[in-house]
Enzyme design. Sequence first.
Site, PDB file in Angstrom:
ATOM      1  N   ASP A  66       0.833  -1.206   0.000  1.00  0.00           N
ATOM      2  CA  ASP A  66       0.000   0.000   0.000  1.00  0.00           C
ATOM      3  C   ASP A  66       0.868   1.257   0.000  1.00  0.00           C
ATOM      4  OD1 ASP A  66       0.919  -0.537   2.571  1.00  0.00           O
ATOM      5  OD2 ASP A  66      -1.060  -1.040   3.353  1.00  0.00           O
ATOM      6  N   ASP A 135      -7.922  -2.484  14.012  1.00  0.00           N
ATOM      7  CA  ASP A 135      -9.313  -2.638  13.568  1.00  0.00           C
ATOM      8  C   ASP A 135      -9.486  -3.823  12.613  1.00  0.00           C
ATOM      9  OD1 ASP A 135      -8.149  -1.723  11.236  1.00  0.00           O
ATOM     10  OD2 ASP A 135      -9.419   0.056  11.024  1.00  0.00           O
ATOM     11  N   HIS A 137      -7.678  -4.484   9.866  1.00  0.00           N
ATOM     12  CA  HIS A 137      -7.322  -4.328   8.449  1.00  0.00           C
ATOM     13  C   HIS A 137      -6.066  -5.126   8.113  1.00  0.00           C
ATOM     14  CE1 HIS A 137      -4.916  -0.463   9.621  1.00  0.00           C
ATOM     15  NE2 HIS A 137      -4.036  -1.384   9.323  1.00  0.00           N
ATOM     16  N   GLU A 142      -9.835  -1.520   5.134  1.00  0.00           N
ATOM     17  CA  GLU A 142     -10.489  -1.175   6.385  1.00  0.00           C
ATOM     18  C   GLU A 142     -11.823  -1.924   6.517  1.00  0.00           C
ATOM     19  OE1 GLU A 142      -8.763   0.181   8.485  1.00  0.00           O
ATOM     20  OE2 GLU A 142      -8.060   2.199   8.063  1.00  0.00           O
TER      21      GLU A 142
HETATM   22  C1  F6R Z   1       1.412  -1.502   6.084  1.00  0.00           C
HETATM   23  C2  F6R Z   1       0.116  -2.158   6.153  1.00  0.00           C
HETATM   24  C3  F6R Z   1      -0.711  -2.151   7.383  1.00  0.00           C
HETATM   25  C4  F6R Z   1       0.075  -2.508   8.643  1.00  0.00           C
HETATM   26  C5  F6R Z   1      -0.825  -2.428   9.871  1.00  0.00           C
HETATM   27  C6  F6R Z   1      -0.057  -2.694  11.151  1.00  0.00           C
HETATM   28  O1  F6R Z   1       1.992  -1.683   4.802  1.00  0.00           O
HETATM   29  O2  F6R Z   1      -0.291  -2.692   5.179  1.00  0.00           O
HETATM   30  O3  F6R Z   1      -1.762  -3.067   7.248  1.00  0.00           O
HETATM   31  O4  F6R Z   1       0.621  -3.781   8.516  1.00  0.00           O
HETATM   32  O5  F6R Z   1      -1.426  -1.173   9.945  1.00  0.00           O
HETATM   33  O6  F6R Z   1       0.873  -1.674  11.331  1.00  0.00           O
HETATM   34  P1  F6R Z   1       2.009  -1.784  12.433  1.00  0.00           P
HETATM   35  O7  F6R Z   1       2.887  -2.910  12.030  1.00  0.00           O
HETATM   36  O8  F6R Z   1       2.737  -0.464  12.355  1.00  0.00           O
HETATM   37  O9  F6R Z   1       1.329  -2.028  13.727  1.00  0.00           O
END
Ligand code: F6R
Length: 260
Positions: A66, A135, A137, A142
Amino acid sequence: MEVVIDRSETLAALAADAIEALVTRRSDAVLGLATGSTPSSVYDELVRRHAEEGLSFAGVRGFLLDEYVGLPEGHPEAYRTVIERELVSRLDLPTESVLGPDGRAEDLAAACTGYEQAIADAGGIDLQILGIGTDGHVAFNEPGSSLASRTRIKTLTEQTRRDNARFFDDEVDAVPQHVLTQGLGTIMAARHLVLLAMGRSKAEAVHQLVEGPISAMWPATILQMHPHVTVLVDDGAASRLQLAAYYRETWQSKPDWQPL
Ligand code: F6R
């Protein structure tokens, strides 16, 4: 779905083992790369193996999950910059071998379609590293995301923007509202999914991912439909798993000849 509950250093080593086995078997392997805090220890371990043991990534290709929309080129928190800093520049992996969705494109929809095509042209993703949001995702799909979605524009939830404010001097308003993200359908097409989660803040999302009903309200639950998923969690992230004792027993009794 295989669930491994262990110390975070062990989890990073296990994810690195899976990547090492893949790139040793196929020097032109295609990796799916997550950003955020969670995969950093995996990337550090790959860098160590490259520096100390000669593990090569010269022929590997990579695709980001992303990207934020609208951050200027080279912004320190743009995921293209983050992956360059944390991984690519520390390996023998050519910069041009790693692509991400173009969050600065004039035509964002066309950039998403083009990104899907680039993944297909590479032969699809062999191993996708994933984190999970509080959440539920994965990538930036989301709650409410189509379980069959492909790369597209999404709006971040307030919760995700608050979670990510730590990367933007704790200013929620500085976290972009929009992102380009691989869809859940895109992620499900990868051949092996390796999801890591650390800490109690992820416990409910991990419980839903592994044990909850499949629902767009917890987008990660679609991974239950994938034939090859490895979920690597520490004690905190595992703290709400109902079958934790069973997952521990399964992992401890796993025969050596059965790789992740
Ligand atoms: C990042 C991504 C997100 C993260 C998620 C957890 O490329 O795709 O889904 O993996 O938000 O983020 P952290 O690891 O910072 O807790």
